[in-house]
Design an enzyme around this catalytic site. Structure first.
Site, short mmCIF file in Angstrom:
data_model
loop_
_atom_site.label_atom_id
_atom_site.label_comp_id
_atom_site.label_asym_id
_atom_site.label_seq_id
_atom_site.Cartn_x
_atom_site.Cartn_y
_atom_site.Cartn_z
N TYR A 11 24.33 -43.57 -7.58
CA TYR A 11 25.21 -42.85 -6.65
C TYR A 11 25.84 -43.80 -5.61
O TYR A 11 27.06 -43.99 -5.58
CB TYR A 11 24.40 -41.74 -5.98
CG TYR A 11 25.07 -41.03 -4.83
CD1 TYR A 11 26.40 -40.60 -4.92
CD2 TYR A 11 24.37 -40.78 -3.65
CE1 TYR A 11 27.00 -39.94 -3.86
CE2 TYR A 11 24.96 -40.11 -2.60
CZ TYR A 11 26.28 -39.70 -2.69
OH TYR A 11 26.88 -39.06 -1.65
N LEU A 33 20.37 -47.77 -16.46
CA LEU A 33 20.88 -46.46 -16.89
C LEU A 33 19.78 -45.42 -17.05
O LEU A 33 19.97 -44.41 -17.72
CB LEU A 33 21.72 -46.57 -18.17
CG LEU A 33 23.02 -47.37 -18.01
CD1 LEU A 33 23.81 -47.38 -19.32
CD2 LEU A 33 23.90 -46.77 -16.91
N PHE A 72 20.77 -52.42 -5.14
CA PHE A 72 20.44 -51.00 -5.02
C PHE A 72 19.33 -50.57 -5.98
O PHE A 72 18.67 -49.58 -5.71
CB PHE A 72 21.66 -50.13 -5.40
CG PHE A 72 22.82 -50.23 -4.46
CD1 PHE A 72 22.83 -49.51 -3.28
CD2 PHE A 72 23.91 -51.02 -4.76
CE1 PHE A 72 23.91 -49.58 -2.41
CE2 PHE A 72 25.00 -51.10 -3.90
CZ PHE A 72 25.00 -50.38 -2.73
N TYR A 140 7.44 -44.59 -1.22
CA TYR A 140 8.84 -45.01 -1.34
C TYR A 140 9.24 -45.87 -0.14
O TYR A 140 9.70 -47.01 -0.29
CB TYR A 140 9.75 -43.78 -1.46
CG TYR A 140 11.20 -44.09 -1.25
CD1 TYR A 140 11.89 -44.94 -2.11
CD2 TYR A 140 11.90 -43.55 -0.15
CE1 TYR A 140 13.23 -45.25 -1.90
CE2 TYR A 140 13.23 -43.86 0.06
CZ TYR A 140 13.89 -44.70 -0.81
OH TYR A 140 15.21 -45.01 -0.58
N HIS A 188 18.50 -33.40 -3.27
CA HIS A 188 19.14 -33.52 -1.96
C HIS A 188 19.84 -32.23 -1.54
O HIS A 188 20.38 -31.50 -2.37
CB HIS A 188 20.14 -34.68 -1.96
CG HIS A 188 19.45 -36.00 -2.17
ND1 HIS A 188 19.58 -36.73 -3.31
CD2 HIS A 188 18.58 -36.67 -1.39
CE1 HIS A 188 18.83 -37.82 -3.22
NE2 HIS A 188 18.21 -37.80 -2.06
N GLY A 283 5.76 -34.24 4.50
CA GLY A 283 6.28 -35.54 4.93
C GLY A 283 7.65 -35.51 5.57
O GLY A 283 8.23 -36.57 5.84
#
Ligand code: UDP
Length: 328
Positions: A11, A33, A72, A140, A188, A283
């Site tokens: 993205y 991918l 990224f 993360y 999201h 969290g």
């Protein structure tokens, strides 16, 4: 310049590739991918592979005279990272270790790294400054912080210059509608709300309405993906000219609650968008808002689309015209 973009089919990566192309830069993309979409990048040398794959990294650095890397490629789902932390240490930390080793081997000493507000954990105070304490509350954020430190020590030891960009909530899409956000599964808020507007979901669940905020729902700082892209380019140029490693927050400095986001989506899409209250998500801090003054001053970064309406309407154009994302 020739810039290697790892995760360039994802993205934020694909929007950055597009932005760099528009600036007349040469771009090379590496993407596994697994999550990215090949259709999201056009007219670039494309290498499919993992960061762990030394052979593909060798090919990239031998075939192309890389001047800088924008990195990224990573796993980025908070919930998944809690369930499977080793996957995150493997793909994010060990993957970056492979990349950095190859950069040093081929004498490429400039890297802009995609970090995150999740490095802070529960904020000390709002707005969050780069100097605030970093105590991630999930693997993360922990892996992204570990990479920041790997880069810091690599500067001291090998002269590798880095800019770490801690983004807040990336949102929106290419204003011209060529590419947009397409995650499976989608987690999201904004794309989920727009999927309700498209009739692909019955309603949106608001995770908690008893937070200590004005309307009880969580407040976040949404930043347009093209403004993030711009900041990456500015960071590469700054690193090339000053050779000074740095860390910057990237946000709009303005917070919107989950309810305000849903209301703005209703206005933009002219759909009802049913919403219901659901339990809190583990969290989630109540409020995350960035101070981006450092990036504005030092990188001369000027967000072009700071208004939530613009961010959501670009996202809506994409979702409306591509209801199945990049799938035909
Ligand atoms: N959120 C929500 N319902 C959803 C998805 C997200 O209420 O279906 C909330 C989430 O709890 C957070 C905000 O929306 O407060 C933004 O979440 P998102 O996952 O988009 O980004 P994050 O802040 O986790 O990076």
């Amino acid at each position: 310049m020739t810039i290697l973009v790892t995760g360039g089919a994802g993205y934020i990566g694909s929007h950055t590739v597009l932005y760099l192309q528009e600036q007349g830069e040469k771009v090379v993309v590496l993407d596994s991918l697994q999550k990215g979409h090949k259709q999201a990048v056009v007219d670039v040398p494309f290498y499919q592979g993992e960061l762990h794959d030394n052979a593909v990294l060798d090919r990239i650095f031998v075939d192309n005279k890389i001047d800088a890397v924008i990195h990224f490629a990573a796993d980025s789902l908070v919930g998944e990272s809690v369930k499977d932390p080793l996957k995150y240490y493997d793909n994010n930390v060990i993957g970056t270790h492979h990349l950095v080793k190859k950069m040093i081997e081929y004498d490429v000493k400039t890297i802009v790294f995609s970090s995150t507000a999740a490095t802070y954990g529960e904020p000390d105070s709002i707005p969050i400054q780069e100097s605030d304490t970093t105590v991630p509350t999930n693997p993360y954020g922990e892996t992204k912080l570990a990479i920041e430190k790997l880069l810091k020590w690599s500067d001291q030891a090998y002269g590798l210059k880095s800019v770490c960009l801690r983004y807040f909530n990336a949102a929106g899409a290419d204003p011209e509608g060529r590419i947009g956000e397409d995650h499976t599964p989608e987690t999201h808020l904004i794309p989920i709300v727009l999927q309700v507007a498209l009739g692909q979901r019955d309603n949106v669940k608001m995770f908690g309405d008893d937070y200590p905020t004005e309307d009880g729902t969580c407040v976040r700082d949404y930043i347009h993906v093209m403004d993030l892209a711009q900041a990456h380019y500015l960071a590469v140029k700054k690193l090339k000219s000053t050779k000074q490693s740095a860390i910057y927050n990237l946000g709009n400095g303005q917070g919107f609650s989950v309810k305000q986001v849903i209301d703005t989506c209703r206005n933009v899409t002219e759909h009802d968008i049913p919403a219901e209250v659901a339990p809190r998500r583990a969290g989630d801090p109540a409020i995350l808002i960035a101070s981006s003054e450092k990036a504005k001053t030092e990188l001369e970064w000027t967000p072009q689309y700071p208004e939530l309406e613009a961010i959501i309407s670009h996202a809506w154009d994409w979702h409306h015209n591509n209801p199945n994302g990049f799938e035909e």
